[in-house]
Design an enzyme around this catalytic site. Structure first.
Site, PDB file in Angstrom:
ATOM      1  N   ARG A   1      -3.176  -2.433  -4.146  1.00 28.22           N
ATOM      2  CA  ARG A   1      -3.128  -1.063  -4.685  1.00 28.22           C
ATOM      3  C   ARG A   1      -4.034  -0.945  -5.905  1.00 28.22           C
ATOM      4  O   ARG A   1      -4.659   0.085  -6.144  1.00 28.22           O
ATOM      5  CB  ARG A   1      -1.681  -0.729  -5.064  1.00 28.22           C
ATOM      6  CG  ARG A   1      -1.453   0.612  -5.729  1.00 28.22           C
ATOM      7  CD  ARG A   1      -1.762   1.787  -4.863  1.00 28.22           C
ATOM      8  NE  ARG A   1      -1.158   1.734  -3.549  1.00 28.22           N
ATOM      9  CZ  ARG A   1      -1.398   2.604  -2.568  1.00 28.22           C
ATOM     10  NH1 ARG A   1      -2.231   3.615  -2.760  1.00 28.22           N
ATOM     11  NH2 ARG A   1      -0.839   2.470  -1.375  1.00 28.22           N
TER      12      ARG A   1
ATOM     13  N   ASN B   1       5.865  -4.155  -5.995  1.00 23.57           N
ATOM     14  CA  ASN B   1       6.533  -4.033  -4.702  1.00 23.57           C
ATOM     15  C   ASN B   1       5.613  -3.485  -3.613  1.00 23.57           C
ATOM     16  O   ASN B   1       4.396  -3.565  -3.751  1.00 23.57           O
ATOM     17  CB  ASN B   1       7.867  -3.312  -4.799  1.00 23.57           C
ATOM     18  CG  ASN B   1       8.926  -4.131  -4.086  1.00 23.57           C
ATOM     19  OD1 ASN B   1       8.822  -4.368  -2.885  1.00 23.57           O
ATOM     20  ND2 ASN B   1       9.886  -4.656  -4.833  1.00 23.57           N
TER      21      ASN B   1
ATOM     22  N   HIS C   1       4.397  -0.694  -2.497  1.00 27.04           N
ATOM     23  CA  HIS C   1       3.267   0.192  -2.791  1.00 27.04           C
ATOM     24  C   HIS C   1       2.167  -0.554  -3.529  1.00 27.04           C
ATOM     25  O   HIS C   1       0.981  -0.340  -3.285  1.00 27.04           O
ATOM     26  CB  HIS C   1       3.738   1.411  -3.603  1.00 27.04           C
ATOM     27  CG  HIS C   1       2.758   2.536  -3.592  1.00 27.04           C
ATOM     28  ND1 HIS C   1       1.940   2.831  -4.666  1.00 27.04           N
ATOM     29  CD2 HIS C   1       2.440   3.428  -2.619  1.00 27.04           C
ATOM     30  CE1 HIS C   1       1.187   3.876  -4.350  1.00 27.04           C
ATOM     31  NE2 HIS C   1       1.461   4.256  -3.128  1.00 27.04           N
ATOM     32  N   CYS C   2       2.567  -1.462  -4.422  1.00 27.78           N
ATOM     33  CA  CYS C   2       1.581  -2.197  -5.224  1.00 27.78           C
ATOM     34  C   CYS C   2       0.729  -3.149  -4.395  1.00 27.78           C
ATOM     35  O   CYS C   2      -0.350  -3.546  -4.831  1.00 27.78           O
ATOM     36  CB  CYS C   2       2.282  -3.042  -6.287  1.00 27.78           C
ATOM     37  SG  CYS C   2       3.417  -2.164  -7.326  1.00 27.78           S
ATOM     38  N   ILE C   3       1.222  -3.567  -3.237  1.00 34.33           N
ATOM     39  CA  ILE C   3       0.475  -4.574  -2.472  1.00 34.33           C
ATOM     40  C   ILE C   3      -0.275  -3.964  -1.288  1.00 34.33           C
ATOM     41  O   ILE C   3      -0.816  -4.702  -0.453  1.00 34.33           O
ATOM     42  CB  ILE C   3       1.396  -5.728  -2.006  1.00 34.33           C
ATOM     43  CG1 ILE C   3       2.467  -5.242  -1.021  1.00 34.33           C
ATOM     44  CG2 ILE C   3       2.038  -6.409  -3.211  1.00 34.33           C
ATOM     45  CD1 ILE C   3       3.216  -6.395  -0.326  1.00 34.33           C
TER      46      ILE C   3
END
Ligand code: KQY
Length: 362
Positions: A92, A352, A354-356
């Protein structure tokens, strides 16, 4: 191909996450000073996310040469693996932000990346391999790219595709990102590179968020005019004043189309989530990298989910509120199936789902 102009001037804007997607990009985790037990549990969690998304749309995963065989064995054959150097695995933030024009043309924004704060509170160094990822992906996809002379991570923004951008003061006004720029200049960069008109500022991010308060762990658009906000009713919880401040700001805002926002409260996990002493002992301690002590509350939030074609990929923490969050999002996204995946090990790394992940619009 590197472009010299600005997306806004060329008629490009970032589509909302719910717009149709061509694929999702991810990166394979391996650094043992961030991921416990030589990253094995984190890799299993990333594989579960990738394999789940792959049931809905194509996934491309970048991976180091050393980890290629291991990743291949864990991933659904439909997941495309691409050998690429990275410093960690937060797509992200290190991947391109794709922007689209009304005629369907696609371009990429390659933000300057400094590992969430550079040498003033950043999470690791060096970060040069991470900073090169967005440009490499744009090249692989033959998408022309704008290199933004502006430090930003994809997790620090959310757009509604209709001219509004959500962000936080804690992150974007942090002197460890763009200290020479005023708030007005930062807003102008967001307008220029995301093609938005209105910047909606929240204050602080989720408690103990090591990114300096990325908005994608606190609040996101569900559709134009509707946002989800990480929430607790417990006034004794230090998260409470943060969520309340965000709630009040959201109530007072008008988006780019002049709408008041409908706010959907998404509970945080009922029990604070921390690493156990045995889990924390599995993280290598290296000077210059954020330590991961046992017993320290982590920034667990169900807002950190991904919208992909036909599905919502939502972290589960083994908490009673897992089911509550799933139900709320199922109601908000009647046309998509909510796929809940284990999020605890990703949280142990500092983020989490969304971040990955990073979506590439169709
Ligand atoms: O949550 C994110 N967007 C990135 C977190 C980075 C954590 C590094 N330990």
């Amino acid at each position: 191909m590197q472009l010299e102009s600005l997306p806004r001037l060329d008629g490009f804007a970032m589509p909302a996450e719910w717009a149709s997607q061509a694929q999702i990009w991810m990166a394979w985790p391996e650094r043992p000073d961030n991921w416990r037990d030589a990253a094995a549990p984190g890799q299993a969690a990333f594989a579960r996310v990738a394999n789940t998304i792959a049931e809905h749309e194509p996934v491309s995963m970048v991976v180091s040469a050393a980890q290629y065989a291991r990743a291949r064995a864990a991933l659904n054959p439909a997941v495309r693996l691409i050998e690429m150097s990275t410093n960690d695995a937060w797509m992200r933030d290190i991947g391109p932000t794709f922007v689209r024009r009304a005629d369907g043309a696609l371009r990429a924004v390659d933000w300057t990346f400094n590992a969430w704060g550079g040498l003033k509170g950043g999470l690791y160094h060096p970060w040069d391999a991470d900073d090169a990822v967005a440009g490499k992906i744009a090249e692989i996809e033959r998408v022309p790219a704008y290199r933004a002379p502006f430090v930003l991570e994809g997790g620090a923004i959310h757009v509604d595709g209709e001219g509004s951008c959500l962000t936080t003061e804690e992150c974007l006004l942090n002197p460890n990102r763009n200290p020479a720029l005023s708030r007005a200049q930062i807003e102008q960069h967001l307008r220029d590179y995301l093609g938005v008109e209105t910047v909606l500022w929240l204050g602080a991010g989720t408690l103990h968020d090591e990114t300096d308060g990325h908005v994608d762990n606190l609040c996101c658009f569900l559709r134009p005019g509707v946002v989800a906000l990480a929430w607790t009713d417990d006034e004794q919880d230090p998260q409470y004043p943060i969520s309340l401040d965000a709630y009040r700001r959201l109530q007072a805002m008008r988006d780019a189309r002049g709408r008041a926002l409908e706010i959907i409260k998404l509970p945080i996990p009922r029990t604070p989530i921390c690493m156990s002493p045995a889990e924390a002992a599995g993280v290598l301690t290296v000077p210059g990298t954020l330590p991961r002590p046992a017993g320290e509350r982590l920034a667990a939030s169900y807002v950190n989910f991904l919208i992909c074609n036909g599905a919502i990929v939502l972290p589960a923490f083994g908490d009673p509120n897992d089911e509550l969050a799933r139900g709320i999002l199922a109601e908000q996204f009647p046309g998509r199936v909510v796929r809940q995946v284990p999020g605890r090990e990703i949280l142990y790394g500092g983020g989490n789902v969304h971040c990955i992940t990073q979506q590439q619009p169709a």
